[in-house]
Design a protein around this motif. Sequence first.
Motif, PDB file in Angstrom:
ATOM      1  N   ARG A 175      61.382  -6.050 118.591  1.00  0.00           N
ATOM      2  CA  ARG A 175      62.384  -7.040 118.644  1.00  0.00           C
ATOM      3  C   ARG A 175      62.569  -8.355 117.937  1.00  0.00           C
ATOM      4  NH1 ARG A 175      63.113  -4.251 123.373  1.00  0.00           N
ATOM      5  NH2 ARG A 175      64.253  -2.280 123.519  1.00  0.00           N
ATOM      6  N   GLN A 235      71.306  -7.701 119.203  1.00  0.00           N
ATOM      7  CA  GLN A 235      70.230  -6.759 118.761  1.00  0.00           C
ATOM      8  C   GLN A 235      69.030  -6.789 119.161  1.00  0.00           C
ATOM      9  OE1 GLN A 235      67.771  -6.871 115.968  1.00  0.00           O
ATOM     10  NE2 GLN A 235      68.601  -8.638 115.996  1.00  0.00           N
ATOM     11  N   SER A 236      68.843  -8.721 119.592  1.00  0.00           N
ATOM     12  CA  SER A 236      67.634  -9.088 119.920  1.00  0.00           C
ATOM     13  C   SER A 236      67.094  -8.428 121.665  1.00  0.00           C
ATOM     14  CB  SER A 236      67.732 -10.942 119.619  1.00  0.00           C
ATOM     15  OG  SER A 236      68.321 -11.152 120.514  1.00  0.00           O
ATOM     16  N   LYS A 267      64.627  -1.457 112.024  1.00  0.00           N
ATOM     17  CA  LYS A 267      64.801  -2.886 111.523  1.00  0.00           C
ATOM     18  C   LYS A 267      63.682  -3.663 110.072  1.00  0.00           C
ATOM     19  CE  LYS A 267      64.968  -6.672 114.735  1.00  0.00           C
ATOM     20  NZ  LYS A 267      64.994  -7.444 115.592  1.00  0.00           N
ATOM     21  N   ARG A 274      75.348  -3.265 124.129  1.00  0.00           N
ATOM     22  CA  ARG A 274      74.562  -3.993 122.688  1.00  0.00           C
ATOM     23  C   ARG A 274      73.987  -2.956 121.626  1.00  0.00           C
ATOM     24  NH1 ARG A 274      71.904  -8.928 123.783  1.00  0.00           N
ATOM     25  NH2 ARG A 274      71.937  -9.312 125.600  1.00  0.00           N
ATOM     26  N   GLU A 275      75.433  -1.361 121.671  1.00  0.00           N
ATOM     27  CA  GLU A 275      74.622  -0.371 120.798  1.00  0.00           C
ATOM     28  C   GLU A 275      76.554  -0.686 119.988  1.00  0.00           C
ATOM     29  OE1 GLU A 275      70.821   2.500 121.521  1.00  0.00           O
ATOM     30  OE2 GLU A 275      73.152   2.544 123.546  1.00  0.00           O
ATOM     31  N   LEU A 302      70.037  -1.188 116.475  1.00  0.00           N
ATOM     32  CA  LEU A 302      68.949  -1.895 116.969  1.00  0.00           C
ATOM     33  C   LEU A 302      67.980  -1.840 117.894  1.00  0.00           C
ATOM     34  CD1 LEU A 302      69.046  -4.134 113.043  1.00  0.00           C
ATOM     35  CD2 LEU A 302      68.087  -2.002 113.825  1.00  0.00           C
ATOM     36  N   ALA A 303      68.881  -2.609 118.932  1.00  0.00           N
ATOM     37  CA  ALA A 303      68.276  -3.055 120.091  1.00  0.00           C
ATOM     38  C   ALA A 303      67.815  -1.380 121.068  1.00  0.00           C
ATOM     39  CB  ALA A 303      69.644  -3.421 121.220  1.00  0.00           C
ATOM     40  N   PRO A 316      64.368  -0.859 117.664  1.00  0.00           N
ATOM     41  CA  PRO A 316      63.844  -2.081 116.562  1.00  0.00           C
ATOM     42  C   PRO A 316      63.198  -1.967 115.591  1.00  0.00           C
ATOM     43  CG  PRO A 316      62.183  -1.353 118.940  1.00  0.00           C
ATOM     44  CD  PRO A 316      63.879  -0.717 118.719  1.00  0.00           C
TER      45      PRO A 316
END
Length: 443
Positions: free
Chosen positions: A56, A186-187, A357, A430-431, A350-351, A354
């Motif tokens: 992440r 996503q972080s 990415k 978060r998606e 991406l959460a 990860p």
Amino acid sequence: MPQPTIPPARLAALAALGRIMRGEDAQSALDGQIRERKLDIRDANLASELCYGYLRHKGRLAFCLDRFLRKPGNLPPQCRTALELAGYEALFLERIPEFATRSWLTNRVRKKWGGGLAKVASAWITWVFEQSQALLDPDFYRRDAPDERTGERTFLSRYHSLPLWIVDLWIDGYGLDTASRLAEAQSAPAPLGLRINPLHPRREALVRQIEAFASELEILDPFSIACSRETARRAFPDLTEDIQNGAISRQSLEAQRILHAFGAGSWPEPVWDACAGRGGKAAYLLERGQCQVWASDPNAVRLRGLVQELRRLGLPPIPVVLARADAPSPWKEHPRTILLDAPCSGLGVLARRPDSKWKRTPKDIPPLIALQDRILQQAAASLPPGGRIIYITCTLNPTENQERIDHFLAGRRDFTLTSQYATPPDSPDREFFWGAVLERMSK
């Protein structure tokens, strides 16, 4: 004198990261290392936290390391990964003392690359601990910004650890404010999505457990929830056993939400899940009352997983065929509903994934778009009048979402768009999913 041992969780994380960056699926690589090294639950959890946390924040850690080193390009890639992983541990895992991080890092670097780089590693980790407050401050990542737009683009890439091409795609597609919210989302880890099997004997007991912890859960309906992993451990003390015996499944709440929004459970049958994968959505349909479901996928391993998944859940077997969704239908009968969980760039999850990415590139997008168009056209050719296509992606890219539907409708006047869904950019899950329902008009 015996060599100092490296803690097994760090060795597992480093080995898994090496495999991940060479293209292996993150969870598969991590699970393989946990099994191979026979990690206990505590070390397995730490290895998982290190691996996913690093992925992440990899971009942020790389920026910090480049600021620290005089000649960043001279560092061996595996050594760089070790330094960045220790940096993640120092900045984000507060319960681990400095001496423990310093010890494993310097011992690892000394053993693999010699005393000179071990001194660099020791100086790096000292700097990270000394500068930790500055390195956690967003302003550190705004330095050297040439102008406002480029500066925000650079900041989002550095601070939220995103390749610049994804930042540019989101800014161009959604605007700077929304792109900033998406980058932040996503972080951090996505909540744990759980699906209660409404056909299981444990259903009522599990629903009561949900009610008891309602204030700590995100509840879509009595059988679909999301929560932190800590809450899950308290709300479902027998979670591992409940998953094994088919009472509960792990499934993103947002994946369940889009199916719920499109009325899954009451779709015209037969329903063909044409990109079925390991069967998460097919199982959802069967649990929610669909009786006639077919499944296909071009990957035999995934289809074997689907069959095992239905067996775990105690669901009836369904017709399963090895077939591509962009090829002519393998069925003799016409389906009334075709679910297309379309292959996509995956930029909306991406959460949870990860590693994607760092593996995806802009060159991946045009072949995916061409595949999505072919899949839509083949689905259309398989439907009778009155039939439906449910098109779903888990990406944040208008070209793979709305533009694909617009392109399809421009050439198929016999179809109409009846419903759309897009996860809001401020979603706590978060998606981010996108979907559309297309209906073939009766003649």
